[in-house]
Write a protein that holds these residues in place. Structure first.
Motif, PDB file in Angstrom:
ATOM      1  N   ILE A  16      13.935 -17.263   9.330  1.00  0.00           N
ATOM      2  CA  ILE A  16      14.213 -16.142   8.280  1.00  0.00           C
ATOM      3  C   ILE A  16      12.775 -15.786   8.036  1.00  0.00           C
ATOM      4  CG2 ILE A  16      14.866 -15.583   5.941  1.00  0.00           C
ATOM      5  CD1 ILE A  16      17.065 -17.575   6.689  1.00  0.00           C
ATOM      6  N   GLN A  17      12.415 -14.392   8.032  1.00  0.00           N
ATOM      7  CA  GLN A  17      11.023 -14.152   7.677  1.00  0.00           C
ATOM      8  C   GLN A  17      11.184 -13.496   6.098  1.00  0.00           C
ATOM      9  OE1 GLN A  17       9.871 -10.719  10.228  1.00  0.00           O
ATOM     10  NE2 GLN A  17       9.695 -12.061  12.019  1.00  0.00           N
ATOM     11  N   GLN A  18      10.023 -14.332   5.498  1.00  0.00           N
ATOM     12  CA  GLN A  18      10.171 -13.861   3.971  1.00  0.00           C
ATOM     13  C   GLN A  18       9.311 -12.570   3.890  1.00  0.00           C
ATOM     14  OE1 GLN A  18       8.499 -17.219   1.875  1.00  0.00           O
ATOM     15  NE2 GLN A  18      10.505 -18.139   2.280  1.00  0.00           N
ATOM     16  N   LEU A  19       9.812 -11.621   3.124  1.00  0.00           N
ATOM     17  CA  LEU A  19       9.032 -10.316   2.884  1.00  0.00           C
ATOM     18  C   LEU A  19       8.145 -10.596   1.513  1.00  0.00           C
ATOM     19  CD1 LEU A  19      12.156  -7.678   2.555  1.00  0.00           C
ATOM     20  CD2 LEU A  19      10.351  -8.078   4.501  1.00  0.00           C
ATOM     21  N   ARG A  20       6.641 -10.051   2.018  1.00  0.00           N
ATOM     22  CA  ARG A  20       5.918 -10.434   0.833  1.00  0.00           C
ATOM     23  C   ARG A  20       6.031  -9.067  -0.069  1.00  0.00           C
ATOM     24  NH1 ARG A  20       1.190 -12.364   4.821  1.00  0.00           N
ATOM     25  NH2 ARG A  20       2.073 -14.271   5.546  1.00  0.00           N
ATOM     26  N   GLU A  21       5.440  -9.396  -1.174  1.00  0.00           N
ATOM     27  CA  GLU A  21       5.271  -8.143  -2.174  1.00  0.00           C
ATOM     28  C   GLU A  21       4.262  -7.311  -1.762  1.00  0.00           C
ATOM     29  OE1 GLU A  21       4.628  -7.272  -6.934  1.00  0.00           O
ATOM     30  OE2 GLU A  21       5.476  -9.428  -6.211  1.00  0.00           O
ATOM     31  N   GLN A  22       4.465  -6.041  -1.646  1.00  0.00           N
ATOM     32  CA  GLN A  22       3.724  -4.975  -0.979  1.00  0.00           C
ATOM     33  C   GLN A  22       3.308  -4.123  -2.139  1.00  0.00           C
ATOM     34  OE1 GLN A  22       4.927  -3.413   2.640  1.00  0.00           O
ATOM     35  NE2 GLN A  22       4.884  -5.488   3.728  1.00  0.00           N
ATOM     36  N   SER A  23       3.717  -4.493  -3.281  1.00  0.00           N
ATOM     37  CA  SER A  23       3.381  -3.422  -4.505  1.00  0.00           C
ATOM     38  C   SER A  23       1.726  -2.985  -4.762  1.00  0.00           C
ATOM     39  CB  SER A  23       4.030  -3.713  -5.962  1.00  0.00           C
ATOM     40  OG  SER A  23       3.239  -4.862  -6.209  1.00  0.00           O
ATOM     41  N   GLY A  24       1.025  -4.243  -4.527  1.00  0.00           N
ATOM     42  CA  GLY A  24      -0.506  -3.878  -4.538  1.00  0.00           C
ATOM     43  C   GLY A  24      -1.070  -2.916  -3.546  1.00  0.00           C
ATOM     44  N   PHE A  25      -0.562  -2.812  -2.463  1.00  0.00           N
ATOM     45  CA  PHE A  25      -1.049  -1.961  -1.222  1.00  0.00           C
ATOM     46  C   PHE A  25      -0.432  -0.651  -1.784  1.00  0.00           C
ATOM     47  CE2 PHE A  25       0.018   0.472   2.547  1.00  0.00           C
ATOM     48  CZ  PHE A  25      -1.250   0.442   3.081  1.00  0.00           C
ATOM     49  N   ALA A  26       0.721  -0.581  -2.166  1.00  0.00           N
ATOM     50  CA  ALA A  26       1.254   1.123  -2.818  1.00  0.00           C
ATOM     51  C   ALA A  26       0.450   1.350  -3.814  1.00  0.00           C
ATOM     52  CB  ALA A  26       2.631   0.803  -3.126  1.00  0.00           C
ATOM     53  N   MET A  27      -0.226   0.604  -4.747  1.00  0.00           N
ATOM     54  CA  MET A  27      -0.770   1.170  -5.831  1.00  0.00           C
ATOM     55  C   MET A  27      -2.388   1.396  -5.484  1.00  0.00           C
ATOM     56  SD  MET A  27      -1.884  -1.120  -9.195  1.00  0.00           S
ATOM     57  CE  MET A  27      -0.745  -0.713 -10.199  1.00  0.00           C
ATOM     58  N   LEU A  28      -2.736   0.678  -4.361  1.00  0.00           N
ATOM     59  CA  LEU A  28      -4.098   1.160  -3.856  1.00  0.00           C
ATOM     60  C   LEU A  28      -3.947   2.396  -3.104  1.00  0.00           C
ATOM     61  CD1 LEU A  28      -6.944   0.005  -3.446  1.00  0.00           C
ATOM     62  CD2 LEU A  28      -6.313  -0.808  -1.266  1.00  0.00           C
ATOM     63  N   LEU A  29      -3.157   2.814  -2.290  1.00  0.00           N
ATOM     64  CA  LEU A  29      -2.906   3.885  -1.603  1.00  0.00           C
ATOM     65  C   LEU A  29      -2.519   4.960  -2.713  1.00  0.00           C
ATOM     66  CD1 LEU A  29      -2.559   5.362   1.157  1.00  0.00           C
ATOM     67  CD2 LEU A  29       0.016   4.726   1.150  1.00  0.00           C
ATOM     68  N   GLU A  30      -1.953   5.000  -3.901  1.00  0.00           N
ATOM     69  CA  GLU A  30      -1.679   5.826  -4.789  1.00  0.00           C
ATOM     70  C   GLU A  30      -2.936   6.244  -5.361  1.00  0.00           C
ATOM     71  OE1 GLU A  30       0.881   6.446  -8.700  1.00  0.00           O
ATOM     72  OE2 GLU A  30       1.278   4.854  -7.699  1.00  0.00           O
ATOM     73  N   LEU A  31      -3.874   5.355  -5.770  1.00  0.00           N
ATOM     74  CA  LEU A  31      -5.212   5.589  -6.193  1.00  0.00           C
ATOM     75  C   LEU A  31      -6.092   6.177  -5.506  1.00  0.00           C
ATOM     76  CD1 LEU A  31      -5.819   2.171  -8.301  1.00  0.00           C
ATOM     77  CD2 LEU A  31      -5.187   4.483  -9.382  1.00  0.00           C
ATOM     78  N   ILE A  32      -5.976   6.078  -4.104  1.00  0.00           N
ATOM     79  CA  ILE A  32      -6.873   6.676  -3.242  1.00  0.00           C
ATOM     80  C   ILE A  32      -6.474   8.280  -3.135  1.00  0.00           C
ATOM     81  CG2 ILE A  32      -7.398   6.883  -0.723  1.00  0.00           C
ATOM     82  CD1 ILE A  32      -7.601   3.825  -0.786  1.00  0.00           C
TER      83      ILE A  32
END
Length: 106
Positions: A3-19
């Motif tokens: 079972i692969q655990q999903l990591r929280e990717q909200s940090g990447f989304a926020m960085l992309l939004e800021l850019i």
């Protein structure tokens, strides 16, 4: 089965939004800057345009050009004269030093 655990990717989304927001703000700033310069150039070109196309208007424009050239040449000439005076004063100072420097004193 693993079972692969999903990591929280909200940090990447926020960085992309800021850019993306920074890119949009940059484009808006550049557009405003260019439009302001375009308006200023248009105003300057209209203000510097000769007022009439008649012979007297052309003569007045020619007189203005000659006067502007004479003023700029006079300013350049006075700058050259000032530099020449400073060079002459420096030459006199060097000449007056004469033998005041003696390398045997060292």
């Amino acid at each position: 089965m693993t079972i692969q655990q999903l990591r929280e990717q909200s940090g990447f989304a926020m960085l992309l939004e800021l850019i993306l927001v920074a890119g949009v703000l940059t484009l808006v700033g550049i557009a405003l800057y260019e439009s302001n310069h375009h308006v200023a150039d248009t105003v300057n070109s209209v203000a510097n345009r000769p007022t009439a196309v008649t012979a007297s208007g052309a003569a007045d424009a020619a007189v203005k050009v000659v006067q502007d050239d004479a003023t700029s040449e006079a300013a350049a000439s006075s700058g050259v004269e000032t530099s020449a005076d400073q060079l002459g004063a420096t030459d006199t100072d060097v000449t007056n030093l004469g033998d005041s420097f003696n390398e045997n004193n060292f």
